[in-house]
Design a protein around this motif. Structure first.
Motif, PDB file in Angstrom:
ATOM      1  N   GLU A 244      -8.667   1.196   3.480  1.00 48.94           N
ATOM      2  CA  GLU A 244      -8.185   0.374   2.367  1.00 48.94           C
ATOM      3  C   GLU A 244      -7.096  -0.614   2.760  1.00 48.94           C
ATOM      4  O   GLU A 244      -6.435  -1.198   1.898  1.00 48.94           O
ATOM      5  CB  GLU A 244      -7.673   1.246   1.210  1.00 48.94           C
ATOM      6  N   ARG A 245      -6.903  -0.857   4.036  1.00 54.20           N
ATOM      7  CA  ARG A 245      -5.907  -1.838   4.464  1.00 54.20           C
ATOM      8  C   ARG A 245      -6.475  -3.252   4.369  1.00 54.20           C
ATOM      9  O   ARG A 245      -7.645  -3.482   4.648  1.00 54.20           O
ATOM     10  CB  ARG A 245      -5.465  -1.569   5.904  1.00 54.20           C
ATOM     11  N   MET A 246      -5.593  -4.195   3.991  1.00 54.19           N
ATOM     12  CA  MET A 246      -5.959  -5.604   4.039  1.00 54.19           C
ATOM     13  C   MET A 246      -6.030  -6.031   5.507  1.00 54.19           C
ATOM     14  O   MET A 246      -5.162  -5.661   6.310  1.00 54.19           O
ATOM     15  CB  MET A 246      -4.915  -6.451   3.319  1.00 54.19           C
TER      16      MET A 246
ATOM     17  N   ARG B 282     -10.833  -6.261   2.842  1.00 54.79           N
ATOM     18  CA  ARG B 282     -10.143  -4.972   2.806  1.00 54.79           C
ATOM     19  C   ARG B 282     -11.106  -3.918   3.353  1.00 54.79           C
ATOM     20  O   ARG B 282     -12.270  -3.858   2.952  1.00 54.79           O
ATOM     21  CB  ARG B 282      -9.728  -4.616   1.382  1.00 54.79           C
TER      22      ARG B 282
ATOM     23  N   HIS C 124       0.851  -1.190   0.000  1.00 55.21           N
ATOM     24  CA  HIS C 124       0.000   0.000   0.000  1.00 55.21           C
ATOM     25  C   HIS C 124       0.888   1.241   0.000  1.00 55.21           C
ATOM     26  O   HIS C 124       1.844   1.334   0.781  1.00 55.21           O
ATOM     27  CB  HIS C 124      -0.910   0.003   1.230  1.00 55.21           C
TER      28      HIS C 124
ATOM     29  N   GLU D 291      -5.290 -10.698  -3.154  1.00 52.94           N
ATOM     30  CA  GLU D 291      -6.213  -9.860  -3.918  1.00 52.94           C
ATOM     31  C   GLU D 291      -7.290 -10.692  -4.612  1.00 52.94           C
ATOM     32  O   GLU D 291      -8.285 -10.141  -5.088  1.00 52.94           O
ATOM     33  CB  GLU D 291      -5.432  -9.046  -4.961  1.00 52.94           C
TER      34      GLU D 291
END
Length: 550
Positions: A284-286, A279, A261, A273
């Motif tokens: 927007e972090r995994m 997410r 990221h 992904e």
């Protein structure tokens, strides 16, 4: 033998004599000079024959005399045998010599040539054997040296020096030719040693920079001129996935491939992904493996850190809406009309966007909308609760009929987002409303969306750098502090921001600054540059007159 001695004394000036020239081990030259038998008188010849015969008789009776001498070489013994053979030959051929002198001389020459040839062959064989022996000794020495080096690589290496400072050998401590250990800086001598990374080491001085334990493997890794076990190097330098916590695997080309990221610097395997790894819809972090997250009813996933400040219904969002209004009032941009603000679900936002003729929308997902048309919108009336499996349940909604009293009928914002993101969306949509209410018509998407992003960026700055009793100053990337609100009433409502809230604010600023779209990204950068150079008021005046940035 006394009479024989007399005979020799009387004829010694004419008897056979032999001479040896050259070195004993290397070259042998036999120079044999004989007094010819033709020069002797008949009496002398007869005496000589008798002496030789008597000598042979005595040898037969007494046996051959053997002299053992440790210092005499094999070559000397062979020469003695050759001399005895010559004497015997002369003794045998002498009686016939008177009758056939030419034949005897020929046989004698042939015998001497044969002896010389045998001697040359023997000397050559001795030299060849000596060369083979020296080559064998040299080969054995090379093999011993190779074995010593091989064994030195398999020795256990105890760690007893500080690996943080690899010592370099001092050339002045020891005489030239001595091996100096690069680890302890002492002489290695003739013991076992290692030759690695351009230096010589005691086996016990070569160790891993990470674990401080011996390096006994044939292969090791290097980093910044430091040796590592391959396993230790992997632990320290091979990236781990922030999601599954495993080492990121190599691709088909043998290279380490991962996703990262740009703001959070989170590294993860490319496979995450595609494997359904959640997410967060906000930051927007995994989400790391086995980490809990909230599942909203429209399918969005919210991490627990963003959930901590998330705004879930219209009523809960009203205080923040008032803060945004005060922010604009502080910029001398007060919105006089009362514009409804509603929190809605994703489906309701998309439906309202379809029925709206004006405005530009930031695809692929729109999070806010400034409406100008009359329509009915479903809004969230009460905050939903969290049920089993961290799912939102018991959400209460109601339809809300929008009527047109001015150029703007309502501002819609997506629910379930943290306070910092919700506030930046409100600031952006409020600028759309202000432009329409103030008569800024027919602006290009780049100008209108760009100046709205500038106001959202300015509000985030005011939140991040605010302190109790003061709204704070913006960062250097936003407009001047003279454009910020000076109202002290807003600061009392903000309260203290957590470190994560500030981090979220920085992230949302980063999103605005790094947007690649023409309208939102390029428009923001052009608008922000104009505000920094000319100020917000002059920029807005120029937009109203020309429809473009100054």
């Amino acid at each position: 033998m006394g009479w024989f001695t007399k005979l020799l004394k009387g004829a010694n000036h004419k008897f056979l004599r032999g001479q040896y020239h050259g070195k004993y081990e290397d070259n042998r030259i036999w120079d044999n000079h004989c007094t010819s038998v033709d020069d002797l008188t008949d009496v002398e010849k007869e005496d000589l024959d008798r002496a030789i015969a008597l000598s042979l008789s005595e040898e037969d009776q007494k046996g051959k005399k053997i002299v053992e001498d440790d210092s005499q070489s094999e070559e000397d013994l062979q020469l003695c045998n050759i001399e005895e053979e010559e004497d015997e030959h002369l003794g045998k051929v002498q009686p016939v010599e008177d009758e056939h002198p030419g034949k005897v001389q020929l046989e004698e020459d042939e015998h001497i040539g044969k002896v010389q040839q045998e001697e040359d062959k023997h000397v050559g064989k001795v030299q060849q054997d000596e060369d083979k022996h020296l080559a064998k000794i040299q080969l054995e020495e090379d093999e011993q040296l190779a074995r010593a080096i091989q064994e030195s690589l398999n020795i256990g290496l105890p760690s007893h020096y500080d690996n943080d400072s690899l010592l370099k050998p001092s050339p002045n401590l020891f005489p030239t030719g001595y091996r100096i250990c690069a680890g302890c800086n002492t002489e290695i001598g003739h013991g076992r040693f290692l030759s690695c990374i351009g230096a010589i080491w005691h086996p016990e001085c070569f160790r891993c920079h990470a674990c401080n334990l011996p390096i006994t493997e044939y292969e090791f890794s290097m980093s910044s001129s430091r040796p590592y076990h391959k396993s230790c190097y992997k632990k320290q330098h091979h990236p781990r996935c922030d999601v599954c916590k495993n080492f990121i695997p190599t691709n088909s080309a043998g290279l380490i491939e991962y996703r990262a990221h740009p703001f959070w610097l989170q590294k993860y395997c490319p496979s995450h992904e595609r494997d359904g790894t959640p997410r967060c819809c906000s930051c927007e972090r995994m989400e790391p493996k086995d980490t809990k997250y909230l599942l909203l009813d429209d399918g969005r996933k919210l991490c627990l850190e963003c959930l901590d400040s998330a705004i879930m219904d219209t009523h809960e969002c009203q205080p923040l809406y008032l803060e945004i209004q005060e922010f604009y009032e502080g910029l001398n941009m007060k919105v006089e009309q009362q514009i409804p603000m509603l929190l809605v679900e994703r489906q309701a936002l998309n439906e309202a966007m379809v029925g709206e003729n004006n405005g530009h929308h930031h695809l692929p997902e729109t999070r806010g909308l400034c409406l100008s048309e009359e329509q009915t919108v479903t809004t969230i009336l009460r905050r939903p609760s969290i049920g089993a499996g961290y799912r939102m349940v018991d959400m209460i909604t109601e339809p809300y009929r929008l009527t047109r009293r001015c150029e703007v009928t309502a501002i819609l914002v997506l629910y379930g987002l943290p306070r910092m993101l919700t506030g930046s969306i409100l600031a952006h949509e409020m600028m759309h409303a202000w432009l329409r209410l103030k008569g800024y018509h027919n602006l290009s998407p780049q100008v209108e969306e760009g100046i709205c992003q500038v106001l959202a960026h300015m509000w985030l700055d005011s939140e991040i750098y605010s302190v109790p009793g003061n709204d704070g100053a913006p960062s250097s990337s936003s407009s001047s502090s003279s454009s910020l609100p000076s109202s002290s009433s807003s600061s009392s409502k903000k309260g203290k921001r957590s470190d994560f809230d500030k981090k979220l604010g920085d992230f949302f600023k980063h999103q605005i600054e790094s947007d690649t779209s023409s309208a939102y990204g390029d428009g923001f950068r052009m608008g922000n540059q104009a505000v920094l150079k000319y100020g917000l008021k002059r920029t807005l005046d120029h937009i109203q007159m020309t429809g473009s940035f100054p």
